[in-house]
Design an enzyme around this catalytic site. Structure first.
Site: not given
Ligand code: SF4
Length: 307
Positions: A74, A126, A224-225
């Site tokens: 991050h 991040e 988060s993702n």
């Molecule tokens: S989600 Fe996107 S920003 Fe985060 S580590 Fe993976 S490629 Fe990189």
């Protein structure tokens, strides 16, 4: 029962690079290896690393002088890197190159006294790292449409915006539009910093949720993702996020004939394989893979760690 595995899912290029860095460091250097934060936001990976000699400490001053420090994917503030060198630490930087790009943009804004609005979660590692690229001014933070509608800035003629990489693509475009309407001269330094992996996985889960009765997202609630994938899936289907098959509840299968499966950018594929083995006890299953987009990006390891 039908199972639809959507692609892309799981590891992104930044996570693969971070894992390869820590694997190499663990194989070369004396334990323990220190980290400033979880390498990536996935409980399986974090627990694995802890068991294998990685110690996570937010305070660099707690790390014995001369130790090895790996920076998480991050990214961190400039001050933290400086503190690490002051303590004579050997530093390996696993910051995703796409986050590094945002750091360069932030440094450019800082150097040129351009005020910045960061769209993102101010508590996320991040975003803290991006804020830590500024020493001339503190960036404004916008987390929601409401914030975008009401934020007041000092100089809207010297203003730019950056975004966190793992936001919802659907909400963030709305926020950016509001900012552009309110501040017509706002500069799009990074255009939109939501990364390709976040974008692709969100598009994929959106399609998956529309063709299945239940979506299972493999990921950790610290990610988060992963949370954004859940948010999107829930708008179109019944959806749950679990770390692994042990958290799966049989009653979720009521009235379900097709299960859609995906995983966050930091989730190992192994956890999906374990689930499929487990779900077979409830009857015959057919497995289909649906590819929404293809990914080819990969990042190089730092020279010193190349085999
Ligand atoms: S989600 Fe996107 S920003 Fe985060 S580590 Fe993976 S490629 Fe990189």
């Amino acid at each position: 029962m039908n199972i639809v595995l959507v692609k892309p899912r799981g590891f992104c290029a930044g996570v693969v690079r971070a894992i390869n860095i820590i694997k190499r460091v663990l194989s070369i250097y004396k334990l323990p290896i220190y980290m400033n934060h979880e390498l990536v936001h996935n409980n399986y990976i974090v627990n694995f690393l802890k068991k294998n000699g990685v110690v996570i400490t937010k305070n660099i001053n707690n790390i014995p002088e001369g130790s090895v420090l790996v920076i998480s994917a991050h990214g961190v503030s400039k001050n933290m890197i400086n503190d690490a060198y002051k303590r004579n630490l050997t530093v390996f930087d696993a910051t995703c190159p796409l986050v590094k790009k945002i750091h360069y943009q932030a440094s450019y804004a800082n150097k040129n006294n351009i005020d910045t609005i960061i769209i993102g979660n101010p508590k996320h590692q991040e975003v803290l790292g991006t804020i830590g690229q500024y020493n001339n001014a503190t960036p404004y933070i916008v987390e929601s449409l409401h914030d975008a509608n009401y934020i007041q800035v000092k100089n809207s003629n010297k203003l730019c915006f950056l975004t966190q990489t793992t936001l919802s693509i659907f909400n963030t475009y709305k926020i950016i539009n509001v900012l552009k309407n309110r501040f017509p001269n706002i500069i799009e330094l990074g255009k939109n910093n939501i990364c390709y992996a976040t974008d692709n996985r969100q598009q994929a889960v959106y399609k998956l949720a529309r063709i299945t009765d239940l979506v299972i997202i493999f990921g950790s609630n610290i990610s988060s993702n992963a949370n954004k994938l859940l948010e999107i899936a829930r708008k179109h289907s019944k959806a749950y996020m679990i770390d692994n098959f042990l958290y799966f509840k049989k009653q979720w299968l009521n009235n379900v004939s097709t299960i859609g499966i995906t995983s966050s950018a930091s989730t190992p594929e192994l956890l999906i394989r374990q689930f499929i083995k487990y779900i077979k006890q409830y009857g015959n299953i057919t497995i289909k893979e649906v590819t929404v987009s293809k990914e080819t990006l990969s990042f190089k390891l730092p020279k010193i760690l190349k085999i």
